[in-house]
Scaffold this motif. Structure first.
Motif, PDB file in Angstrom:
ATOM      1  N   SER A  91     -10.439 -31.593  -5.299  1.00  0.00           N
ATOM      2  CA  SER A  91     -10.740 -32.256  -6.640  1.00  0.00           C
ATOM      3  C   SER A  91      -9.696 -32.813  -7.148  1.00  0.00           C
ATOM      4  O   SER A  91      -9.601 -33.527  -8.043  1.00  0.00           O
ATOM      5  CB  SER A  91     -11.526 -31.314  -7.525  1.00  0.00           C
ATOM      6  OG  SER A  91     -10.615 -30.311  -7.889  1.00  0.00           O
ATOM      7  N   ARG A 125     -14.206 -24.849 -14.697  1.00  0.00           N
ATOM      8  CA  ARG A 125     -13.237 -24.613 -13.540  1.00  0.00           C
ATOM      9  C   ARG A 125     -12.315 -23.781 -14.022  1.00  0.00           C
ATOM     10  O   ARG A 125     -11.733 -23.764 -14.892  1.00  0.00           O
ATOM     11  CB  ARG A 125     -12.726 -26.065 -13.039  1.00  0.00           C
ATOM     12  CG  ARG A 125     -13.682 -26.796 -12.098  1.00  0.00           C
ATOM     13  CD  ARG A 125     -14.049 -26.300 -11.066  1.00  0.00           C
ATOM     14  NE  ARG A 125     -14.867 -27.364 -10.234  1.00  0.00           N
ATOM     15  CZ  ARG A 125     -16.183 -26.878 -10.004  1.00  0.00           C
ATOM     16  NH1 ARG A 125     -16.671 -26.009 -10.626  1.00  0.00           N
ATOM     17  NH2 ARG A 125     -17.038 -27.583  -9.311  1.00  0.00           N
ATOM     18  N   PRO A 126     -11.939 -22.913 -12.925  1.00  0.00           N
ATOM     19  CA  PRO A 126     -10.882 -21.871 -13.144  1.00  0.00           C
ATOM     20  C   PRO A 126      -9.479 -22.670 -13.456  1.00  0.00           C
ATOM     21  O   PRO A 126      -9.226 -23.708 -12.990  1.00  0.00           O
ATOM     22  CB  PRO A 126     -10.741 -21.042 -11.969  1.00  0.00           C
ATOM     23  CG  PRO A 126     -11.364 -21.821 -11.119  1.00  0.00           C
ATOM     24  CD  PRO A 126     -12.287 -22.760 -11.593  1.00  0.00           C
ATOM     25  N   LEU A 127      -8.595 -21.841 -14.236  1.00  0.00           N
ATOM     26  CA  LEU A 127      -7.349 -22.603 -14.593  1.00  0.00           C
ATOM     27  C   LEU A 127      -6.404 -22.482 -13.550  1.00  0.00           C
ATOM     28  O   LEU A 127      -5.519 -23.180 -13.149  1.00  0.00           O
ATOM     29  CB  LEU A 127      -6.782 -21.847 -15.864  1.00  0.00           C
ATOM     30  CG  LEU A 127      -5.405 -22.525 -16.429  1.00  0.00           C
ATOM     31  CD1 LEU A 127      -5.707 -23.811 -16.944  1.00  0.00           C
ATOM     32  CD2 LEU A 127      -4.965 -21.753 -17.612  1.00  0.00           C
ATOM     33  N   SER A 128      -6.443 -21.167 -12.836  1.00  0.00           N
ATOM     34  CA  SER A 128      -5.657 -21.059 -11.476  1.00  0.00           C
ATOM     35  C   SER A 128      -6.349 -20.933 -10.377  1.00  0.00           C
ATOM     36  O   SER A 128      -7.459 -20.152 -10.394  1.00  0.00           O
ATOM     37  CB  SER A 128      -4.628 -20.175 -11.793  1.00  0.00           C
ATOM     38  OG  SER A 128      -5.218 -18.792 -11.929  1.00  0.00           O
ATOM     39  N   LEU A 129      -5.713 -21.201  -9.082  1.00  0.00           N
ATOM     40  CA  LEU A 129      -6.652 -21.027  -8.178  1.00  0.00           C
ATOM     41  C   LEU A 129      -5.658 -20.475  -6.940  1.00  0.00           C
ATOM     42  O   LEU A 129      -4.473 -20.490  -7.143  1.00  0.00           O
ATOM     43  CB  LEU A 129      -7.121 -22.437  -7.281  1.00  0.00           C
ATOM     44  CG  LEU A 129      -8.058 -23.379  -8.041  1.00  0.00           C
ATOM     45  CD1 LEU A 129      -8.326 -24.789  -7.325  1.00  0.00           C
ATOM     46  CD2 LEU A 129      -9.462 -22.662  -7.648  1.00  0.00           C
ATOM     47  N   PHE A 130      -6.107 -19.491  -6.265  1.00  0.00           N
ATOM     48  CA  PHE A 130      -5.559 -18.977  -5.181  1.00  0.00           C
ATOM     49  C   PHE A 130      -6.077 -18.905  -3.983  1.00  0.00           C
ATOM     50  O   PHE A 130      -7.260 -19.272  -3.874  1.00  0.00           O
ATOM     51  CB  PHE A 130      -4.728 -17.580  -5.394  1.00  0.00           C
ATOM     52  CG  PHE A 130      -5.955 -16.783  -6.550  1.00  0.00           C
ATOM     53  CD1 PHE A 130      -6.960 -15.996  -5.880  1.00  0.00           C
ATOM     54  CD2 PHE A 130      -5.531 -16.543  -7.857  1.00  0.00           C
ATOM     55  CE1 PHE A 130      -7.719 -15.314  -6.808  1.00  0.00           C
ATOM     56  CE2 PHE A 130      -6.333 -16.090  -8.796  1.00  0.00           C
ATOM     57  CZ  PHE A 130      -7.469 -15.331  -8.157  1.00  0.00           C
ATOM     58  N   PRO A 131      -5.544 -18.668  -2.867  1.00  0.00           N
ATOM     59  CA  PRO A 131      -6.335 -18.345  -1.431  1.00  0.00           C
ATOM     60  C   PRO A 131      -7.375 -17.527  -1.703  1.00  0.00           C
ATOM     61  O   PRO A 131      -7.251 -16.347  -2.103  1.00  0.00           O
ATOM     62  CB  PRO A 131      -5.354 -18.188  -0.427  1.00  0.00           C
ATOM     63  CG  PRO A 131      -3.916 -18.574  -1.081  1.00  0.00           C
ATOM     64  CD  PRO A 131      -4.150 -18.644  -2.664  1.00  0.00           C
ATOM     65  N   GLN A 171      -9.152 -17.781 -11.367  1.00  0.00           N
ATOM     66  CA  GLN A 171      -9.088 -17.027 -12.487  1.00  0.00           C
ATOM     67  C   GLN A 171      -9.103 -17.778 -13.712  1.00  0.00           C
ATOM     68  O   GLN A 171      -8.411 -18.968 -14.007  1.00  0.00           O
ATOM     69  CB  GLN A 171      -7.783 -16.154 -12.848  1.00  0.00           C
ATOM     70  CG  GLN A 171      -8.061 -15.118 -13.838  1.00  0.00           C
ATOM     71  CD  GLN A 171      -6.672 -14.708 -14.190  1.00  0.00           C
ATOM     72  OE1 GLN A 171      -5.628 -14.615 -13.520  1.00  0.00           O
ATOM     73  NE2 GLN A 171      -6.510 -14.039 -15.290  1.00  0.00           N
ATOM     74  N   ALA A 192      -9.235 -18.938 -17.727  1.00  0.00           N
ATOM     75  CA  ALA A 192      -8.163 -18.398 -18.947  1.00  0.00           C
ATOM     76  C   ALA A 192      -8.668 -17.516 -19.802  1.00  0.00           C
ATOM     77  O   ALA A 192     -10.018 -17.450 -19.907  1.00  0.00           O
ATOM     78  CB  ALA A 192      -7.787 -19.564 -19.667  1.00  0.00           C
TER      79      ALA A 192
END
Lengths: 174, 492
Positions: free
Chosen positions: B385, B406-412, B490, B492
């Protein structure tokens, strides 16, 4: 938070704390990270806190480069807020250099550090944890765990995305 | 151009330009050919005289040529290098006349009106030209006429000169193929019995135009000077390079900086005259022992302000090893972009300039493409996005809209234990045991089938915004087609 100094934040929602700091400043800001780190900032999610068009990201090779970039950006002063993700403890010398750079450029620095790896040179250190709240999903507890110029404390805060404002909640209200 | 004086045009045709260029570098005895892949076959592209003497022709398949002439030596052709070589020759030809253009891909055309007397008349000029070309190892055929068409005809049909004002005497006996016509027209004209230019000129014009179109007679008229034809010289591309040679070698950083600043001022004056700005600069420092030290500077935006550029050079120059001293400085703008003059407003701040300088300075350390900004992209897939673009080559864009949080941090995605389509009541994630307090969802996101993405092999995903009693607010998803639970972000 005092301008012209470097602060630190740790804890589970340190990213949220940094996003709030950037959003309250409302200016351009630089986010320095090491390129190998897995979790990335999501600008779509960050849109609730700050304007993603204001954001620049610098991908550094290792912590040495990240610190060099941070120092350069702080000293320059054209970026009022510089946020850096650190993975290793900061030496006193490096921390002091960042403080001097921030003072020269009159800009605010914020280091996102792993828990318990603070540097003595930091102006303040915050610990940010999310708190479950049945009514709201932005409640956070911000604990000031180190302060060079005052007393420590703890606040429960809530973020209002529409107006980009921080609301203080009294702990007794829980 | 020169009213009242006849125009005189020279056409130089290099029949073997490509092979001559290669053989100049490494001479070969015996038949030699350049080959090129054309129409799915390797064909002969250019031959030397010995190969032509063996009966080989241009355009014949290479395997046939090898069968005819077993000791044929060959090499693949490099058409780009030939074009460059032709430009070099063009530049060389400006020693005779300022008005030099290219003719096809193996010729030059010069307007020598009023310059021939400088070389002892037309005959002297042609002799000089021929001698120099021969010494350079290039076989050339030179034609001289009143018009471009006449010169072309004389160069291609053997060599010759047409006297001023009387083209038909020299051209009349030449075959019609000397008129720059396509092959079909030439064959058709020969079938009609019109073999020479004189015969064509004597024929009735109207039936010819009806049969062959206006092009045939236009070429004839251009050759005979009845129709004008322009000859366009090529403009020299602007050269952004300056250099300074010093009588005594220097070694101190301050001295090199001062020299660089002087060069930079000259270069910026040049850039300003062309309304251009430098994007990449290269400073070459030649040492006394003939070693070269290079300092490259890449800028975040096109720039021609010497005071701003010089401060960006400091880091690079301080890393140079001067050795026994530096006696030549050469500064070149290797990449230049147009930078029109802009009105300076009294309200605009210099913040943007300052940010560009900062990006250049940081980019010198970690690479200009590692400073990025996010641009919005039209996709529901969370990882797609947004687009990550280098900040130096993009402009910030608005239009960020998140229809759902939407989450503030994305990880695999990190797998967790869980079953069923509702989020698990208790789960362990990153060695923490968490219990779900509130779950919002599901939000179903389908993979984009028109793009290959290995991460979305699991099929469609149901995303849940899960708030745990321990405080963590996580973004979980469930893959119904391939049951499993994952944590991907995750809040905030």
């Amino acid at each position: 938070m005092r301008k012209g100094r470097v602060h630190e934040v740790c804890g589970p929602s340190a990213f949220g704390f940094a996003a709030v700091v950037a959003g309250l400043a409302g200016t351009r800001f630089l986010w320095v990270r090491e390129s190998w780190q897995g979790s990335v900032l999501n600008p779509v999610g960050g849109g609730a806190f700050f304007d993603p068009a204001m954001l620049l990201v610098a991908q550094a090779k290792d912590q040495l480069d990240a610190l060099a970039v941070t120092e350069e950006a702080l000293r320059d002063g054209s970026m009022p807020v510089v946020i850096v993700e650190l993975s290793q403890p900061l030496s006193l010398k490096a921390g002091r250099r960042l403080q001097l750079a921030a003072k020269a450029g009159r800009s605010t620095g914020l280091c996102i550090i792993p828990e318990g790896m603070g540097s003595n040179a930091a102006e303040t250190r915050w610990h940010s944890t999310p708190i479950y709240d049945p009514k709201d999903s932005t409640l956070n507890c911000w604990k000031l765990i180190k302060n060079k110029t005052g007393t420590n404390g703890a606040w429960n805060v809530r973020w209002q995305a529409a107006s980009r404002r921080l609301h203080m909640v009294s702990p007794a209200g829980e | 151009m020169f009213a009242g004086r006849p125009r005189r045009v020279v056409c130089i045709w290099f029949p073997r330009l490509a092979s001559d260029r290669v053989l100049r570098a490494c001479p070969v005895d015996g038949p030699f050919a350049l080959t090129l892949m054309q129409q799915n076959t390797t064909r002969l592209y250019c031959l030397n005289a010995a190969a032509q003497g063996q009966g080989l022709q241009r355009g014949m398949p290479y395997s046939d040529a090898r069968a005819f002439c077993p000791d044929l030596q060959s090499q693949p052709a490099d058409t780009a290098a030939e074009e460059r070589f032709q430009l070099v020759l063009r530049r060389w030809a400006t020693r005779y006349s300022p008005w030099v253009g290219l003719e096809g891909h193996d010729g030059l055309v010069l307007d020598i009106s009023g310059v021939a007397h400088l070389f002892g008349g037309e005959a002297g000029l042609l002799a000089d030209m021929r001698q120099r070309l021969m010494r350079a190892g290039l076989f050339a055929q030179i034609g001289l006429g009143d018009t471009r068409g006449a010169a072309w005809a004389l160069a291609h049909a053997g060599e010759g000169q047409a006297a001023p004002g009387d083209p038909l005497t020299a051209l009349g006996e030449l075959p019609v193929s000397a008129l720059r016509l396509d092959e079909k027209t030439v064959i058709a004209l020969q079938r009609l019995g019109l073999r020479t230019i004189a015969a064509l000129d004597a024929a009735a014009r109207a039936p010819l135009t009806r049969r062959f179109g206006p092009d045939l007679l236009l070429r004839l008229d251009q050759a005979l000077g009845r129709q004008p034809e322009e000859l366009s010289p090529m403009a020299e591309p602007p050269h952004y390079g300056v250099r300074m040679t010093l009588p005594e070698p220097i070694g101190l950083t301050d001295d090199v900086m001062a020299g660089t600043e002087r060069l930079l001022r000259q270069l910026c004056t040049k850039l300003k005259a062309q309304e251009a700005g430098a994007r990449e600069l290269m400073l070459t420092l030649r040492r006394v022992d003939q070693g070269n030290q290079q300092v490259e500077l890449r800028l975040a935006a096109a720039l021609r302000d010497p005071d701003r550029i010089i401060s960006l050079f400091e880091r690079g120059i301080s890393g140079v090893d001067a050795g026994f001293g530096i006696d030549q400085l050469r500064l070149q703008a290797t990449r230049v972009e147009p930078l029109p003059v802009q009105q300076i407003s009294h309200v605009s701040s210099d913040r943007a300039d300052q940010v560009d300088d900062l990006i250049s300075r940081i980019g010198a350390r970690i690479g200009l493409e590692n400073i990025q900004r996010f641009l919005p992209a039209d996709s529901h897939i969370p990882e797609r996005s947004f687009i990550v673009a280098p900040a130096a080559y993009s402009k910030p864009e608005g239009g960020w809209a998140a229809p759902r949080p939407r989450p503030l941090s994305l990880f695999p995605p990190e797998p967790i234990a869980g079953s069923g389509s509702r989020p698990p009541k208790r789960f362990r994630w990153r060695r923490m045991s968490l219990s779900t307090a509130r779950a919002t969802g599901p939000e179903r996101i389908l993979p984009e089938w028109w793009l290959q993405d290995d991460n979305w092999r699991g099929g469609l995903r149901d995303y849940w915004h899960v708030e745990t009693r321990q405080g963590w607010r996580l973004w979980l998803f469930y893959t119904p087609q391939n049951p499993g639970w994952f944590v991907q972000g995750q809040f905030a």
